[in-house]
Design an enzyme around this catalytic site. Sequence first.
Site, PDB file in Angstrom:
ATOM      1  N   TYR A 163      41.587  37.630  28.091  1.00  0.00           N
ATOM      2  CA  TYR A 163      43.421  37.538  26.787  1.00  0.00           C
ATOM      3  C   TYR A 163      43.959  37.303  28.833  1.00  0.00           C
ATOM      4  CZ  TYR A 163      44.316  41.254  30.966  1.00  0.00           C
ATOM      5  OH  TYR A 163      44.733  41.801  32.226  1.00  0.00           O
ATOM      6  N   CYS A 164      45.356  36.635  28.767  1.00  0.00           N
ATOM      7  CA  CYS A 164      46.027  35.905  29.395  1.00  0.00           C
ATOM      8  C   CYS A 164      47.309  36.012  29.429  1.00  0.00           C
ATOM      9  CB  CYS A 164      45.113  34.262  29.896  1.00  0.00           C
ATOM     10  SG  CYS A 164      45.965  33.871  28.011  1.00  0.00           S
ATOM     11  N   ARG A 165      48.078  35.311  29.583  1.00  0.00           N
ATOM     12  CA  ARG A 165      49.318  35.246  29.864  1.00  0.00           C
ATOM     13  C   ARG A 165      49.806  35.210  28.182  1.00  0.00           C
ATOM     14  NH1 ARG A 165      51.843  31.262  31.875  1.00  0.00           N
ATOM     15  NH2 ARG A 165      52.629  30.536  30.227  1.00  0.00           N
TER      16      ARG A 165
END
Length: 114
Positions: A82-84
């Site tokens: 996951y990231c932003r």
Amino acid sequence: MKSFLMLGLVIGLLFIFVKRIQSKGDKDMVKQWIQNGAIVVDVRTKSEYSEGHYSGAMNIPVDALPTNLNQLKDKQKNIIVYCRSGARSERAKQILEANGYSSVLNAGGLGDMP
């Protein structure tokens, strides 16, 4: 001729958008993978990670991922990235799959995590 180019551009962008949505896992699947012991990787920068992250997630920024694959030892283990927003995690998913990791799920952004 201009209208054909414009139509091609719109179709291309639509394809990219749909592809990004399709590769993003849903919350129920992410939750199930986590309950079954998946490795969770936050691919944001170290400073983003230090501002807040999913509990238990390891931090390997997407740009550093190719040189840090040794941190993800088992290529058969489920891995959630996951990231932003989901864009960097999609790139991370592609990097992992290209290096033989067989079960990678793009959870999207931190806000998409269960």
